[in-house]
Design a protein around this motif. Structure first.
Motif, PDB file in Angstrom:
ATOM      1  N   SER A  91       0.842  -1.195   0.000  1.00  0.00           N
ATOM      2  CA  SER A  91       0.000   0.000   0.000  1.00  0.00           C
ATOM      3  C   SER A  91       0.876   1.243   0.000  1.00  0.00           C
ATOM      4  CB  SER A  91      -0.906   0.020   1.225  1.00  0.00           C
ATOM      5  OG  SER A  91      -1.641   1.238   1.268  1.00  0.00           O
ATOM      6  N   GLY A 115      -5.189   8.347  -7.940  1.00  0.00           N
ATOM      7  CA  GLY A 115      -5.451   8.162  -6.516  1.00  0.00           C
ATOM      8  C   GLY A 115      -6.555   9.038  -5.955  1.00  0.00           C
ATOM      9  N   TRP A 170     -11.185   2.113  -1.369  1.00  0.00           N
ATOM     10  CA  TRP A 170     -10.159   2.206  -2.424  1.00  0.00           C
ATOM     11  C   TRP A 170      -8.797   2.373  -1.763  1.00  0.00           C
ATOM     12  CZ3 TRP A 170     -10.955   1.151  -7.357  1.00  0.00           C
ATOM     13  CH2 TRP A 170     -12.225   1.316  -7.916  1.00  0.00           C
ATOM     14  N   MET A 173      -4.389   2.566  -2.950  1.00  0.00           N
ATOM     15  CA  MET A 173      -3.383   2.586  -4.016  1.00  0.00           C
ATOM     16  C   MET A 173      -2.258   1.648  -3.600  1.00  0.00           C
ATOM     17  SD  MET A 173      -4.925   4.605  -6.011  1.00  0.00           S
ATOM     18  CE  MET A 173      -3.705   4.733  -7.319  1.00  0.00           C
ATOM     19  N   TRP A 218       0.545  10.204   0.001  1.00  0.00           N
ATOM     20  CA  TRP A 218       0.971   8.974  -0.661  1.00  0.00           C
ATOM     21  C   TRP A 218       2.490   8.935  -0.705  1.00  0.00           C
ATOM     22  CZ3 TRP A 218      -3.084   5.911  -1.301  1.00  0.00           C
ATOM     23  CH2 TRP A 218      -4.351   6.493  -1.458  1.00  0.00           C
ATOM     24  N   ASN A 236       1.499  11.736  -6.847  1.00  0.00           N
ATOM     25  CA  ASN A 236       0.341  11.374  -7.656  1.00  0.00           C
ATOM     26  C   ASN A 236      -0.284  12.570  -8.362  1.00  0.00           C
ATOM     27  OD1 ASN A 236      -0.722  12.517  -5.299  1.00  0.00           O
ATOM     28  ND2 ASN A 236      -2.635  11.359  -5.477  1.00  0.00           N
ATOM     29  N   LYS A 255      -0.343   4.256   0.941  1.00  0.00           N
ATOM     30  CA  LYS A 255      -0.971   5.259   1.801  1.00  0.00           C
ATOM     31  C   LYS A 255      -0.077   5.572   2.998  1.00  0.00           C
ATOM     32  CE  LYS A 255      -5.454   5.281   2.292  1.00  0.00           C
ATOM     33  NZ  LYS A 255      -5.814   6.636   1.820  1.00  0.00           N
ATOM     34  N   HIS A 292      -4.542   6.359 -12.588  1.00  0.00           N
ATOM     35  CA  HIS A 292      -3.862   5.957 -11.345  1.00  0.00           C
ATOM     36  C   HIS A 292      -3.515   7.186 -10.499  1.00  0.00           C
ATOM     37  CE1 HIS A 292      -2.918   1.722 -12.882  1.00  0.00           C
ATOM     38  NE2 HIS A 292      -3.532   2.346 -13.854  1.00  0.00           N
ATOM     39  N   LYS A 313       1.161  -0.560  -4.788  1.00  0.00           N
ATOM     40  CA  LYS A 313       2.207  -0.739  -5.800  1.00  0.00           C
ATOM     41  C   LYS A 313       2.439  -2.226  -6.030  1.00  0.00           C
ATOM     42  CE  LYS A 313       6.602   0.075  -4.929  1.00  0.00           C
ATOM     43  NZ  LYS A 313       7.858   0.817  -4.686  1.00  0.00           N
ATOM     44  N   VAL A 336       1.234   1.673  -9.727  1.00  0.00           N
ATOM     45  CA  VAL A 336       0.514   1.872  -8.467  1.00  0.00           C
ATOM     46  C   VAL A 336      -0.972   1.723  -8.795  1.00  0.00           C
ATOM     47  CG1 VAL A 336       0.063   3.399  -6.530  1.00  0.00           C
ATOM     48  CG2 VAL A 336       2.317   3.414  -7.624  1.00  0.00           C
ATOM     49  N   GLN A 337      -1.542   0.601  -8.386  1.00  0.00           N
ATOM     50  CA  GLN A 337      -2.869   0.208  -8.851  1.00  0.00           C
ATOM     51  C   GLN A 337      -3.970   0.667  -7.899  1.00  0.00           C
ATOM     52  OE1 GLN A 337      -2.885  -1.178 -11.736  1.00  0.00           O
ATOM     53  NE2 GLN A 337      -0.784  -1.925 -11.948  1.00  0.00           N
ATOM     54  N   THR A 338      -5.138   0.932  -8.473  1.00  0.00           N
ATOM     55  CA  THR A 338      -6.324   1.194  -7.667  1.00  0.00           C
ATOM     56  C   THR A 338      -6.939  -0.155  -7.280  1.00  0.00           C
ATOM     57  OG1 THR A 338      -7.538   1.424  -9.738  1.00  0.00           O
ATOM     58  CG2 THR A 338      -6.856   3.437  -8.651  1.00  0.00           C
TER      59      THR A 338
END
Length: 599
Positions: free
Chosen positions: A432, A564, A575, A577, A440, A444, A434, A562, A579, A491-493
């Motif tokens: 993560s 965020g 949700w 974010m 982040w 982003n 966060k 992506h 990696k 960095v995926q949702t």
């Protein structure tokens, strides 16, 4: 639609379009972030781990990653991924201490034919495991076509020396100046495996009237470039015609300009857009005052008692049938003869295997190419593997590297008594990003900057010195600006349906309208009911069920930036974010091998 299995290694890998498109699967966003942080050596080593030649590829790669770049979906130009790779190489510290150390030999001997990128990749992957790798090459120094066919104004010798040196220093037995003339003889020397990475060493001929009579001033492009590279050719006539539309033709015409060609023309049978040369290669040639003439087919070399005087061309035009297939037909215009002093023929390359006897159990196809498995790189002989141009014909360096990784993994599995067709899954690490409610661990913000131009040496100066590198590369400031254009698409949702209260806050804030809460359905129907309809079936939909209303959350991976914002706005943390660091299968602890998925 069924819920998306985001635990499958290839799912988020494919969403990182640049890494997926790279034949060696270099983790592009990861090394670009490191460049933005000024951690050039770390960025270099990430590249070296997968693509082996960061400094070389940062100057010469065919850039399959860039057309796939997600930045190209929101503005005209993708991130300059290739040139950022060069930044890592240009600004790194001394990394010799970070390279694998030579290890004790394990008793297995591998013969490697050719000293080019595929062969060196095989050696690089196997040497740290203790294999005794013997590389044979007809040239005195390693590098293959990287050294002999790419002009020094594009790729200086010191870059080749450095990056081939990292590999040879692993304890590789490099035997320069030793040409292999018989595979049968090599097999008789009891090597445990043999890799053939001999390239496509023969330039295609152009057998039209006048070829033999005017032969003195008609040169095969790749042979001529090699002669220039080794200093055997230092000048050319004032008027030069280059026949062909690929990258070799672009190298020929630009080299000719530097060796005395004042009037150099490239003449191509196809249209400008259909030329095989990379767009930037054509741009560089035009910038150096080299015109490109299209839709002209050579019919004859004209000569006066054996002295070349010109080339006669038939003018053609393109016609397309109902299936979109192109054919070139005479335009009806008169033939045109263009005067010249020399011609460089760059109409393609061919493989040449006269040294491979046909009674060894190696099957060849109707084009006289070896039959090679596209995943394992194995031939029909149990000990012989192929890679690079020798396997499937001329392509480019990054594909040769990928072939080398695949072949090295196969050789290692073969000599370990394992099934070479079993390819291990890539290693995926998830973390993560966060750090706080609105913080982040990565930048982003979506930069609106357009692509930064790479500085070039002054044209007048560049044309006077064949070894003066034309592209100067990004400086630190330009590199930072270009790195900030990366959308961090690794960095995926990631969505947790049980936490969602379906307040639509994420839908409202999404700048791309890529999130939709709706009733489930068949894919074609669902794609039409999204907030922004999604017609591209080659790009995935992220579908999550388990919502309290029975609806599904659907996110269109094609247009997600992506950024965020959905995770920032979400009041419940549904949700996140995360990696996804995707490390491909390894032949050793430092060298990944590409796994090709049926997907």
């Amino acid at each position: 639609m069924k819920p998306t299995d985001i635990a499958a290694p290839d799912y988020f890998h494919k969403v990182v379009d640049c890494q997926w498109a790279c034949p060696a699967h270099t983790p592009v966003p990861e090394y670009i972030r490191l460049i933005a942080e000024g951690r050039y050596s770390d960025a270099y080593m990430i590249n070296w781990k997968s693509n082996v030649f960061p400094g070389i590829l940062g100057r010469t790669c065919d850039r399959p990653c860039e057309p796939a770049c997600r930045r190209g979906r929101v503005e005209e130009t993708p991130v300059a991924i290739c040139r950022l790779k060069r930044v890592a190489a240009d600004f790194k510290d001394d990394v010799k201490h970070r390279m694998p150390r030579p290890v004790a030999k394990n008793g297995k001997r591998i013969a490697i034919v050719g000293g080019g990128p595929a062969s060196l990749t095989v050696a690089r992957d196997l040497a740290p495991l203790g294999y005794h790798c013997i590389v044979f090459d007809q040239d005195p120094k390693a590098g293959g076509m990287m050294r002999t066919q790419i002009p020094k104004f594009r790729l200086p010798d010191q870059v080749i020396d450095e990056e081939t040196g990292y590999i040879l220093d692993l304890g590789i037995d490099f035997r320069g100046g030793q040409r292999i003339d018989s595979l049968k003889k090599l097999l008789s020397e009891n090597y445990d495996a043999i890799f053939v990475g001999s390239g496509a060493p023969r330039g295609r001929e152009l057998e039209i009237p006048g070829r033999k009579e005017a032969a003195k001033n008609i040169h095969i492009g790749i042979d001529w470039l090699s002669s220039v590279s080794f200093g055997h050719v230092e000048k050319i006539g004032r008027r030069v015609i280059v026949l062909g539309g690929g990258n070799t033709a672009m190298d020929c015409c630009r080299t000719a300009r530097r060796l005395g060609g004042e009037d150099v023309k490239v003449i191509v049978r196809s249209g400008f857009e259909e030329m095989k040369a990379s767009p930037w290669e054509k741009e560089d040639a035009i910038h150096e005052d080299i015109p490109i003439l299209n839709f002209m087919v050579p019919k004859a070399f004209t000569h006066d008692n054996g002295k070349l005087t010109g080339v006669t061309f038939e003018k053609v035009r393109a016609e397309y049938d109902a299936k979109g297939r192109r054919s070139l037909v005479p335009s009806g215009e008169p033939d045109q003869t263009i005067e010249c002093d020399d011609v460089l023929v760059a109409v393609g390359q061919e493989n040449a295997f006269p040294w491979i006897e046909r009674d060894l159990g190696i099957e060849f196809d109707k084009w006289d190419m070896p039959v090679v498995d596209k995943i394992t790189m194995a031939s029909t002989h149990p000990k012989v593997f192929f890679g690079g141009d020798a396997a499937f014909g001329p392509k480019n360096i990054i594909w040769a590297v990928a072939h080398g990784h695949d072949a090295a993994l196969s050789i290692h599995k073969l000599l370990s008594g394992e099934d070479i067709t079993e390819r291990p899954l890539p290693d995926v690490k998830i973390s993560s990003q966060k750090m706080g409610i609105h913080e982040w661990s990565y930048d982003n913000d979506i930069s609106a900057d357009r692509r930064y131009k790479v500085p070039h040496r002054d044209k007048v100066v560049a044309l006077k010195d064949i070894r003066a590198e034309v592209e100067l590369g990004y400086d630190v400031k330009l590199a930072l600006g270009e790195a900030q254009r990366c959308l961090n698409c690794d960095v995926q949702t990631v969505f947790a349906a049980p936490l969602c209260i379906e307040c639509d806050a994420c839908v409202d804030i999404c700048p791309m309208d890529c999130i939709t809460f709706t009733q489930n359905g068949e894919e074609n129907d669902l794609r039409q009911r999204l907030k922004a309809p999604s017609p591209r079936h080659d790009q995935a939909l992220y579908v999550a069920d388990g919502l309290k209303t029975g609806r599904v959350m659907v996110k269109d991976e094609d247009v997600c930036l992506h950024c965020g914002l959905c995770a920032e706005r979400c009041p419940t943390g549904a949700w996140d974010m995360q990696k996804y660091l995707i490390d491909m299968v390894h032949a050793d602890t430092s060298c990944p091998s590409k796994r090709r998925s049926a997907a």
